[in-house]
Write a protein that holds these residues in place. Structure first.
Motif, PDB file in Angstrom:
ATOM      1  N   GLY A  54       0.661   4.124   5.456  1.00  0.00           N
ATOM      2  CA  GLY A  54      -0.692   3.746   5.846  1.00  0.00           C
ATOM      3  C   GLY A  54      -1.450   3.284   4.618  1.00  0.00           C
ATOM      4  N   ARG A  55      -0.716   2.581   3.704  1.00  0.00           N
ATOM      5  CA  ARG A  55      -1.288   2.202   2.413  1.00  0.00           C
ATOM      6  C   ARG A  55      -1.783   0.757   2.464  1.00  0.00           C
ATOM      7  N   PRO A  56      -2.940   0.482   1.862  1.00  0.00           N
ATOM      8  CA  PRO A  56      -3.396  -0.909   1.816  1.00  0.00           C
ATOM      9  C   PRO A  56      -2.375  -1.763   1.049  1.00  0.00           C
ATOM     10  N   ASN A  59      -1.887  -3.013  -2.953  1.00  0.00           N
ATOM     11  CA  ASN A  59      -1.623  -2.157  -4.102  1.00  0.00           C
ATOM     12  C   ASN A  59      -0.215  -2.336  -4.635  1.00  0.00           C
ATOM     13  N   PRO A  60      -0.089  -2.672  -5.917  1.00  0.00           N
ATOM     14  CA  PRO A  60       1.255  -2.864  -6.472  1.00  0.00           C
ATOM     15  C   PRO A  60       2.019  -1.554  -6.614  1.00  0.00           C
ATOM     16  N   LEU A  61       3.348  -1.644  -6.477  1.00  0.00           N
ATOM     17  CA  LEU A  61       4.218  -0.459  -6.503  1.00  0.00           C
ATOM     18  C   LEU A  61       5.030  -0.408  -7.799  1.00  0.00           C
ATOM     19  N   PRO A 114       2.038 -11.648 -11.442  1.00  0.00           N
ATOM     20  CA  PRO A 114       3.165 -12.099 -12.275  1.00  0.00           C
ATOM     21  C   PRO A 114       3.730 -10.970 -13.130  1.00  0.00           C
ATOM     22  N   THR A 115       3.283  -9.749 -12.883  1.00  0.00           N
ATOM     23  CA  THR A 115       3.713  -8.586 -13.663  1.00  0.00           C
ATOM     24  C   THR A 115       4.452  -7.608 -12.756  1.00  0.00           C
ATOM     25  N   LEU A 116       5.116  -6.623 -13.380  1.00  0.00           N
ATOM     26  CA  LEU A 116       5.832  -5.611 -12.602  1.00  0.00           C
ATOM     27  C   LEU A 116       5.743  -4.279 -13.351  1.00  0.00           C
ATOM     28  N   ALA A 117       5.581  -3.210 -12.597  1.00  0.00           N
ATOM     29  CA  ALA A 117       5.558  -1.868 -13.188  1.00  0.00           C
ATOM     30  C   ALA A 117       6.948  -1.254 -13.033  1.00  0.00           C
ATOM     31  N   VAL A 118       7.525  -0.781 -14.137  1.00  0.00           N
ATOM     32  CA  VAL A 118       8.888  -0.236 -14.090  1.00  0.00           C
ATOM     33  C   VAL A 118       8.945   1.151 -14.733  1.00  0.00           C
ATOM     34  N   LEU A 196      -3.610   2.586 -17.901  1.00  0.00           N
ATOM     35  CA  LEU A 196      -4.116   2.324 -16.547  1.00  0.00           C
ATOM     36  C   LEU A 196      -4.262   3.625 -15.761  1.00  0.00           C
ATOM     37  N   ARG A 197      -3.396   4.604 -16.080  1.00  0.00           N
ATOM     38  CA  ARG A 197      -3.470   5.886 -15.359  1.00  0.00           C
ATOM     39  C   ARG A 197      -2.952   6.979 -16.266  1.00  0.00           C
ATOM     40  N   PRO A 198      -3.744   8.021 -16.532  1.00  0.00           N
ATOM     41  CA  PRO A 198      -3.188   9.153 -17.286  1.00  0.00           C
ATOM     42  C   PRO A 198      -2.159   9.868 -16.426  1.00  0.00           C
ATOM     43  N   ALA A 221      -7.937  -3.885 -14.271  1.00  0.00           N
ATOM     44  CA  ALA A 221      -6.575  -3.696 -13.771  1.00  0.00           C
ATOM     45  C   ALA A 221      -6.574  -3.766 -12.250  1.00  0.00           C
ATOM     46  N   PRO A 222      -5.458  -4.255 -11.657  1.00  0.00           N
ATOM     47  CA  PRO A 222      -5.360  -4.173 -10.199  1.00  0.00           C
ATOM     48  C   PRO A 222      -5.348  -2.694  -9.844  1.00  0.00           C
ATOM     49  N   LYS A 223      -6.188  -2.321  -8.909  1.00  0.00           N
ATOM     50  CA  LYS A 223      -6.307  -0.888  -8.639  1.00  0.00           C
ATOM     51  C   LYS A 223      -5.179  -0.392  -7.758  1.00  0.00           C
ATOM     52  N   GLY A 224      -4.364   0.490  -8.318  1.00  0.00           N
ATOM     53  CA  GLY A 224      -3.406   1.222  -7.502  1.00  0.00           C
ATOM     54  C   GLY A 224      -4.200   2.274  -6.764  1.00  0.00           C
ATOM     55  N   PRO A 225      -3.652   2.755  -5.641  1.00  0.00           N
ATOM     56  CA  PRO A 225      -4.353   3.773  -4.872  1.00  0.00           C
ATOM     57  C   PRO A 225      -4.742   4.965  -5.729  1.00  0.00           C
ATOM     58  N   GLY A 226      -3.832   5.363  -6.630  1.00  0.00           N
ATOM     59  CA  GLY A 226      -4.120   6.511  -7.472  1.00  0.00           C
ATOM     60  C   GLY A 226      -5.274   6.268  -8.424  1.00  0.00           C
ATOM     61  N   MET A 227      -5.763   5.010  -8.450  1.00  0.00           N
ATOM     62  CA  MET A 227      -6.887   4.711  -9.329  1.00  0.00           C
ATOM     63  C   MET A 227      -8.172   4.522  -8.539  1.00  0.00           C
ATOM     64  N   LEU A 228      -8.099   4.620  -7.221  1.00  0.00           N
ATOM     65  CA  LEU A 228      -9.313   4.532  -6.428  1.00  0.00           C
ATOM     66  C   LEU A 228     -10.128   5.796  -6.637  1.00  0.00           C
TER      67      LEU A 228
HETATM   68  P1  AMP Z   1       1.768   4.920  -7.336  1.00  0.00           P
HETATM   69  O1  AMP Z   1       2.771   4.050  -6.674  1.00  0.00           O
HETATM   70  O2  AMP Z   1       0.848   5.600  -6.340  1.00  0.00           O
HETATM   71  O3  AMP Z   1       2.378   5.868  -8.313  1.00  0.00           O
HETATM   72  O4  AMP Z   1       0.786   3.964  -8.147  1.00  0.00           O
HETATM   73  C1  AMP Z   1       1.278   2.871  -8.845  1.00  0.00           C
HETATM   74  C2  AMP Z   1       0.491   2.686 -10.116  1.00  0.00           C
HETATM   75  O5  AMP Z   1       1.060   1.640 -10.896  1.00  0.00           O
HETATM   76  C3  AMP Z   1      -0.934   2.289  -9.851  1.00  0.00           C
HETATM   77  O6  AMP Z   1      -1.775   2.925 -10.775  1.00  0.00           O
HETATM   78  C4  AMP Z   1      -0.915   0.771 -10.049  1.00  0.00           C
HETATM   79  O7  AMP Z   1      -2.153   0.231 -10.425  1.00  0.00           O
HETATM   80  C5  AMP Z   1       0.115   0.620 -11.146  1.00  0.00           C
HETATM   81  N1  AMP Z   1       0.796  -0.662 -11.055  1.00  0.00           N
HETATM   82  C6  AMP Z   1       1.904  -0.947 -10.369  1.00  0.00           C
HETATM   83  N2  AMP Z   1       2.259  -2.241 -10.542  1.00  0.00           N
HETATM   84  C7  AMP Z   1       1.328  -2.785 -11.348  1.00  0.00           C
HETATM   85  C8  AMP Z   1       1.120  -4.090 -11.879  1.00  0.00           C
HETATM   86  N3  AMP Z   1       1.966  -5.105 -11.633  1.00  0.00           N
HETATM   87  N4  AMP Z   1       0.052  -4.275 -12.672  1.00  0.00           N
HETATM   88  C9  AMP Z   1      -0.787  -3.252 -12.926  1.00  0.00           C
HETATM   89  N5  AMP Z   1      -0.654  -2.010 -12.455  1.00  0.00           N
HETATM   90  C10 AMP Z   1       0.395  -1.767 -11.674  1.00  0.00           C
END
Ligand code: AMP
Ligand code: MG
Length: 331
Positions: A54-56, A59-61, A114-118, A196-198, A221-228
């Motif tokens: 039920g996630r918007p 939000n990037p993963l 154009p970015t990815l979180a790994v 972006l997130r502690p 930063a694009p807001k991930g749910p954990g940053m709302l």
């Molecule tokens: P979660 O999946 O709930 O652990 O949250 C993912 C976290 O990664 C959030 O804080 C997102 O903002 C951050 N995140 C994921 N992909 C990106 C991206 N491409 N750019 C910036 N932040 C990202």
């Protein structure tokens, strides 16, 4: 469809990997929290993941891989990224980097950015699963959006039973807080690493490796749910920095507990931040349930020091205490 509860033995890991490759949703334990895994190269699987949580969808993963080599196949690491990976992987650190043009990860995973979180998780069973899956696995926390993150298989089942194919029971999460997220995409323009997130790796430890670590500016930063603002929310209202507590409140204690609460959960009697981090989400769940059972009005949280893991704990408590914008936000 009933959710399969899989033991993390060879057969269970093989079954979980098979389901992931088929495009099904499989929750698995990491050292941070339980993740809800989906094949990051399969757009239907990722869409199903957003639906189950039920996630918007904007939000990037985070993509999870079994090794730094596998993770860096999808992104372009700079020198700082390599040093951070060397020091903290496998572990609770997520790096945001420019995505490689050849990466098979579908655009929906990064909301078209154009970015990815790994990340490479430390939990060995999770890494076995990732290796067996043989592709990057997107895995946000395995809870319905906006609620407290799960640190056991039972927590996952409580929120997602019937909505996902399986849960790989990897035991309780030992860190209990989500990963620290560092944005390294500013490097080409001279902007240093930004927090972006502690999370599970402290800012102090990161500064030791890369010298500087700036806080990301609000809205940058694009807001991930954990940053709302409102997130990790228990159902009962949460009050922070409590100096006293009443009989109609549940107390989230740190150190010698305040007296007089209607219910009590001790994060760490000895005042140990690592122990408190590991118990935080379980504590919020326990007090939420106790509070509902006893008809309590809210949860009072005692002050937590702001240094080390205290930064991430206070971040989560702040979001849990924030005014609620209504259902459907965060995850
Ligand atoms: P979660 O999946 O709930 O652990 O949250 C993912 C976290 O990664 C959030 O804080 C997102 O903002 C951050 N995140 C994921 N992909 C990106 C991206 N491409 N750019 C910036 N932040 C990202
Ligand atoms: Mg989450």
């Amino acid at each position: 469809m009933p959710t399969e509860l899989l033991k993390a033995d060879e057969a269970g890991i093989a079954r979980a990997a098979f389901l992931l490759r088929e495009g099904a949703l499989v929750a698995f334990g990491t050292e941070t929290v339980y993740g809800l895994g989906a094949d990051a190269t399969n757009a239907r699987a990722i869409a199903a993941l957003f639906a189950a949580k039920g996630r918007p969808a904007f939000n990037p993963l985070i993509c999870h891989s079994p090794s730094a080599d596998a993770a860096f196949a999808d992104v372009v690491p700079d020198e700082v990224a390599r040093r951070l990976a060397e020091r903290f992987w496998p572990g609770p650190l997520t790096l945001v980097l420019p995505r490689r043009a050849c990466s098979p990860v579908v655009p929906l995973v990064a909301s078209g950015l154009p970015t990815l979180a790994v990340r490479v998780p430390a939990q060995p069973l999770a890494r076995k699963l990732l290796a067996a899956a043989g592709r990057p696995i997107a895995a946000p926390s395995a809870n319905r959006s906006g609620r407290v993150s799960p640190t056991t298989a039972a927590h996952v089942l409580a929120g997602l039973d019937g909505l996902i194919a399986a849960i790989l029971d990897c035991g309780p999460a030992v860190i209990g807080l989500e990963s620290t997220v560092i944005d390294l995409t500013g490097s080409p323009t001279g902007i240093g690493p930004r927090l972006l997130r502690p999370g599970g790796v402290t800012s102090e430890a990161i500064r030791e490796i890369c010298g500087s670590l700036a806080a990301a500016a609000e809205g940058e930063a694009p807001k991930g749910p954990g940053m709302l603002a409102s997130h990790y929310a228990p159902r009962l209202p949460l009050r922070r920095e409590a100096a006293c507590v009443s009989a109609n409140e549940a107390l989230l204690a740190f150190g010698p507990p305040l007296r007089g609460a209607g219910a009590l959960f001790q994060l760490s009697e000895a005042g140990d931040l690592t122990e408190a981090a590991a118990r935080l989400f379980a504590g919020l769940r326990t007090l939420d349930a106790e509070g509902a059972r006893c008809g309590l009005a809210g949860i009072a949280a005692m002050p937590i020091p702001k240094h080390g893991l205290g930064q991430a704990i206070n971040d989560r408590l702040g979001r849990a205490a924030a005014p609620r914008p209504g259902p459907g936000l965060g995850s």
